[in-house]
Design an enzyme around this catalytic site. Structure first.
Site, PDB file in Angstrom:
ATOM      1  N   SER A 142      -2.005   0.811  -4.511  1.00 27.09           N
ATOM      2  CA  SER A 142      -1.735   2.135  -5.050  1.00 27.09           C
ATOM      3  C   SER A 142      -0.827   2.005  -6.258  1.00 27.09           C
ATOM      4  O   SER A 142      -0.043   1.045  -6.369  1.00 27.09           O
ATOM      5  CB  SER A 142      -1.048   3.007  -3.992  1.00 27.09           C
ATOM      6  OG  SER A 142      -0.589   4.222  -4.549  1.00 27.09           O
ATOM      7  N   TYR A 155       5.700   3.458   2.264  1.00 25.63           N
ATOM      8  CA  TYR A 155       4.371   3.414   1.672  1.00 25.63           C
ATOM      9  C   TYR A 155       4.342   2.558   0.402  1.00 25.63           C
ATOM     10  O   TYR A 155       3.559   1.602   0.304  1.00 25.63           O
ATOM     11  CB  TYR A 155       3.891   4.838   1.360  1.00 25.63           C
ATOM     12  CG  TYR A 155       2.463   4.891   0.854  1.00 25.63           C
ATOM     13  CD1 TYR A 155       1.396   4.833   1.741  1.00 25.63           C
ATOM     14  CD2 TYR A 155       2.186   4.990  -0.508  1.00 25.63           C
ATOM     15  CE1 TYR A 155       0.092   4.874   1.284  1.00 25.63           C
ATOM     16  CE2 TYR A 155       0.882   5.028  -0.968  1.00 25.63           C
ATOM     17  CZ  TYR A 155      -0.161   4.974  -0.076  1.00 25.63           C
ATOM     18  OH  TYR A 155      -1.454   4.994  -0.529  1.00 25.63           O
TER      19      TYR A 155
END
Length: 259
Positions: A142, A155
């Site tokens: 990401s 995350y």
């Protein structure tokens, strides 16, 4: 003699990017092993791919937050008599907040899902690819893994690991016919934000920051074929990323987000 199809194993295949990876790989002539927790969704996808692309599609139900899941998946693939030529590590979730959420078991499961299972699947399938002299591995990371931010203590750091792992694997395996790529999408139209209860954030962010799943997947498949070990998906994010990597701007972002 007809050349046999290559087989792609896609995790998190029941929706979003995973389902789109399965669709585009099947359209490109691959047989599919679709892995996810929701068997009903997997069966729907399998029927779609068999009808639309004449692909062999096998469904494996597994929760990659379970430490035993990667080995079970590999055993199932062996039982099916398949060799995995293309591995897409896509399974993931938003996860708990490291400091505020006090249930360590939830954190351990999240880290297993986001990092350990990915490394384990590479450990299980990359040697066979190397022996056959061909392999493609896409590890879905990401843009969040490209820059540290306050209050993103789980995350983003796990996605940073995915980038580092992919770079090291690519350098290690490229001379054996394997391409390994960390695909780094930004905001993408999938179920992810609904499941993570982030729809308010989505509606408040500019539309030009969002990309469709088919674009992200198409760019990721092209990037791994070109041998790119890290690929930031989406033109706006490719423009922003070099600035995010500058030491000066990283310092500014750390100061700003720390407020």
């Amino acid at each position: 003699m007809t050349e046999s199809k290559r087989t792609a194993l896609v995790t998190g295949a029941s929706a979003g990017l995973g389902a789109e990876f399965a669709r585009q790989l099947a359209a490109g002539g691959h047989d599919i092993v679709a892995v996810a927790r929701r068997r009903d969704r997997l069966e729907q996808l399998a029927e779609e791919l068999r009808d639309g692309h004449d692909a062999r599609v096998e469904v494996v139900t597994a929760d990659l937050a379970d430490i035993h899941a990667p080995r079970m998946i590999a055993d199932k693939v062996a039982e099916l008599g398949l060799d995995v030529d293309y591995l897409v590590n896509n399974a993931g979730s938003a996860g708990p907040e490291l400091i505020e959420d006090r249930d360590w078991g939830a954190h351990a499961s999240f880290l297993q899902l986001m990092m350990t299972s990915m490394a384990h699947l590479c450990h299980l399938f990359a040697p066979g690819m190397a022996d056959r002299g061909y392999g493609r591995i896409i590890n879905v990371s990401s843009v969040a893994g490209r820059i540290a931010r306050a209050r993103d203590t789980n995350y983003g750091p796990t996605k940073a690991y995915v980038v580092a792992l992919s770079e090291a694997l690519h350098l290690t395996l490229k001379d054996q016919g394997l391409h390994v790529c960390a695909l780094c999408p930004g905001f993408t139209h999938t179920e992810f934000h609904e499941v993570a209860d982030m729809l308010d954030m989505k509606s408040a962010s500019p539309g030009f920051m969002w990309y469709d799943a088919d674009v992200v997947v198409r760019e990721g498949l092209a990037a791994v074929e070109k041998g790119k070990c890290v690929y930031v998906s989406g033109r706006i994010y490719r423009w922003i990323d070099p600035m995010l990597q500058s030491v000066f701007l990283r310092r500014l972002i750390r100061r700003f987000t720390a407020r």
